[in-house]
Write a protein that holds these residues in place. Structure first.
Motif, mmCIF file in Angstrom:
data_model
loop_
_atom_site.group_PDB
_atom_site.id
_atom_site.type_symbol
_atom_site.label_atom_id
_atom_site.label_comp_id
_atom_site.label_asym_id
_atom_site.label_seq_id
_atom_site.Cartn_x
_atom_site.Cartn_y
_atom_site.Cartn_z
ATOM 1 N N ILE A 12 0.864 -1.375 -0.061
ATOM 2 C CA ILE A 12 0.017 0.053 0.114
ATOM 3 C C ILE A 12 0.909 1.421 0.058
ATOM 4 C CG2 ILE A 12 -1.452 1.251 1.282
ATOM 5 C CD1 ILE A 12 -2.925 -1.373 2.260
ATOM 6 N N GLU A 13 1.822 1.238 0.776
ATOM 7 C CA GLU A 13 2.569 2.501 0.892
ATOM 8 C C GLU A 13 3.538 2.713 -0.658
ATOM 9 O OE1 GLU A 13 6.380 4.049 3.630
ATOM 10 O OE2 GLU A 13 6.088 2.048 3.557
ATOM 11 N N ALA A 14 4.047 1.672 -1.262
ATOM 12 C CA ALA A 14 4.697 1.859 -2.498
ATOM 13 C C ALA A 14 3.680 2.323 -3.211
ATOM 14 C CB ALA A 14 5.008 0.369 -2.798
ATOM 15 N N ARG A 15 2.311 1.694 -3.474
ATOM 16 C CA ARG A 15 1.535 2.456 -4.414
ATOM 17 C C ARG A 15 1.231 3.931 -4.255
ATOM 18 N NH1 ARG A 15 -2.580 -0.073 -7.807
ATOM 19 N NH2 ARG A 15 -1.023 -1.554 -7.928
ATOM 20 N N LEU A 16 0.915 4.045 -3.032
ATOM 21 C CA LEU A 16 0.534 5.522 -2.700
ATOM 22 C C LEU A 16 1.852 6.555 -2.929
ATOM 23 C CD1 LEU A 16 -1.513 5.235 0.542
ATOM 24 C CD2 LEU A 16 -2.185 5.558 -1.546
ATOM 25 N N LEU A 20 0.675 9.244 -5.842
ATOM 26 C CA LEU A 20 0.174 10.365 -5.244
ATOM 27 C C LEU A 20 0.471 11.604 -5.803
ATOM 28 C CD1 LEU A 20 -0.927 9.384 -1.629
ATOM 29 C CD2 LEU A 20 -2.361 9.671 -3.624
ATOM 30 N N PRO A 21 1.898 11.622 -5.897
ATOM 31 C CA PRO A 21 2.344 13.026 -6.589
ATOM 32 C C PRO A 21 1.399 13.406 -7.744
ATOM 33 C CG PRO A 21 4.218 11.686 -5.993
ATOM 34 C CD PRO A 21 3.005 10.801 -5.865
ATOM 35 N N LEU A 87 -5.532 3.290 -3.208
ATOM 36 C CA LEU A 87 -5.188 4.459 -3.575
ATOM 37 C C LEU A 87 -6.730 5.016 -4.391
ATOM 38 C CD1 LEU A 87 -3.654 6.490 -5.411
ATOM 39 C CD2 LEU A 87 -3.153 4.971 -7.259
ATOM 40 N N HIS A 88 -7.529 4.184 -4.732
ATOM 41 C CA HIS A 88 -8.837 4.583 -5.021
ATOM 42 C C HIS A 88 -9.726 5.327 -3.894
ATOM 43 C CE1 HIS A 88 -13.016 3.765 -6.809
ATOM 44 N NE2 HIS A 88 -13.408 3.852 -5.550
ATOM 45 N N GLU A 89 -9.614 4.716 -2.859
ATOM 46 C CA GLU A 89 -10.205 5.292 -1.508
ATOM 47 C C GLU A 89 -9.582 6.973 -1.304
ATOM 48 O OE1 GLU A 89 -13.109 4.589 -0.483
ATOM 49 O OE2 GLU A 89 -13.227 2.831 -1.678
ATOM 50 N N THR A 90 -8.026 6.934 -1.694
ATOM 51 C CA THR A 90 -7.202 7.976 -1.435
ATOM 52 C C THR A 90 -7.776 9.117 -2.182
ATOM 53 O OG1 THR A 90 -5.658 6.944 -0.313
ATOM 54 C CG2 THR A 90 -5.003 8.859 -1.040
ATOM 55 N N VAL A 91 -8.161 8.889 -3.402
ATOM 56 C CA VAL A 91 -8.531 9.634 -4.460
ATOM 57 C C VAL A 91 -9.734 10.191 -3.869
ATOM 58 C CG1 VAL A 91 -9.274 9.858 -6.796
ATOM 59 C CG2 VAL A 91 -7.216 8.577 -6.239
ATOM 60 N N TYR A 116 -10.253 6.405 -12.314
ATOM 61 C CA TYR A 116 -9.192 6.845 -13.317
ATOM 62 C C TYR A 116 -7.830 7.323 -12.899
ATOM 63 C CZ TYR A 116 -6.950 9.812 -16.831
ATOM 64 O OH TYR A 116 -6.113 10.552 -17.730
ATOM 65 N N TYR A 117 -7.870 7.907 -11.602
ATOM 66 C CA TYR A 117 -6.519 8.362 -10.992
ATOM 67 C C TYR A 117 -5.906 7.104 -10.227
ATOM 68 C CZ TYR A 117 -7.250 12.955 -12.708
ATOM 69 O OH TYR A 117 -7.374 13.982 -13.520
ATOM 70 N N ALA A 118 -6.801 6.130 -9.939
ATOM 71 C CA ALA A 118 -5.943 4.937 -9.447
ATOM 72 C C ALA A 118 -5.641 4.119 -10.382
ATOM 73 C CB ALA A 118 -7.204 4.103 -8.515
ATOM 74 N N ASP A 119 -5.886 4.457 -11.627
ATOM 75 C CA ASP A 119 -5.202 3.579 -13.036
ATOM 76 C C ASP A 119 -6.070 2.202 -12.944
ATOM 77 O OD1 ASP A 119 -4.205 3.755 -15.332
ATOM 78 O OD2 ASP A 119 -2.189 2.920 -14.590
#
Length: 168
Positions: A12-16, A20-21, A87-91, A116-119
């Protein structure tokens, strides 16, 4: 929360950190980002109890939700890609930092932005949203969670179309 494997946390940390940038730049530009909290559960019962306490309801089958623009909550399971879902939830949370009234308003756009932004590309033929005779309808895209998953399957493509037509 207890029981979450360090490998899951690392994924999770690596993906974010890698994603995220770009997401922050696209959604917020130069607007300051409020710090986010990511809470992880391994026990589904405890996760659902926390969801009911926070949201007043349970969403069986859900593995993630937000309670606002700074709080992301995830159930870590062996199903799916937890890093992608985080990532989806963070978006979603970042979207609320941009526009506090955006949550599920409208649902199809809310989920499309996150997909979209979570690809989170899903091939339309593989997902079943497009067949040889018909396509998913706008009403199906707006169905609430657990009554239709079409928006999760079509969301990336909707987001891609919007960006191609009108830019971010």
């Amino acid at each position: 929360h207890g029981g979450v494997a360090i490998e899951d946390v690392a994924a999770i940390e690596a993906r974010l950190q890698s994603s995220l940038p770009k997401v922050i730049e696209a959604l917020l530009g130069s607007q300051p980002v409020q710090p986010l909290t990511l809470q992880l559960w391994h026990d589904e019962s405890q996760f659902m109890d926390a969801m009911e306490e926070a949201l007043g309801q349970r969403a069986p089958g859900s593995r993630g939700y937000i309670t606002g623009p700074t709080d992301v909550r995830m159930l870590v399971t062996t199903q799916g890609d937890i890093a992608l879902e985080a990532l989806h939830e963070t978006v979603h949370a970042l979207s609320l930092q941009l526009n506090p009234s955006f949550g599920n308003n409208p649902r199809w756009l809310w989920e499309s932005v996150a997909q979209y932004y979570a690809d989170a590309f899903v091939h339309p033929v593989d997902s079943g949203i497009v067949t040889h005779t018909e396509c998913v309808t706008p009403d199906e895209l707006d169905e609430p969670f657990n009554r239709g998953g079409s928006v999760y399957d079509a969301g990336f493509l909707i987001g891609e179309f919007i960006v191609a037509e009108w830019d971010e």
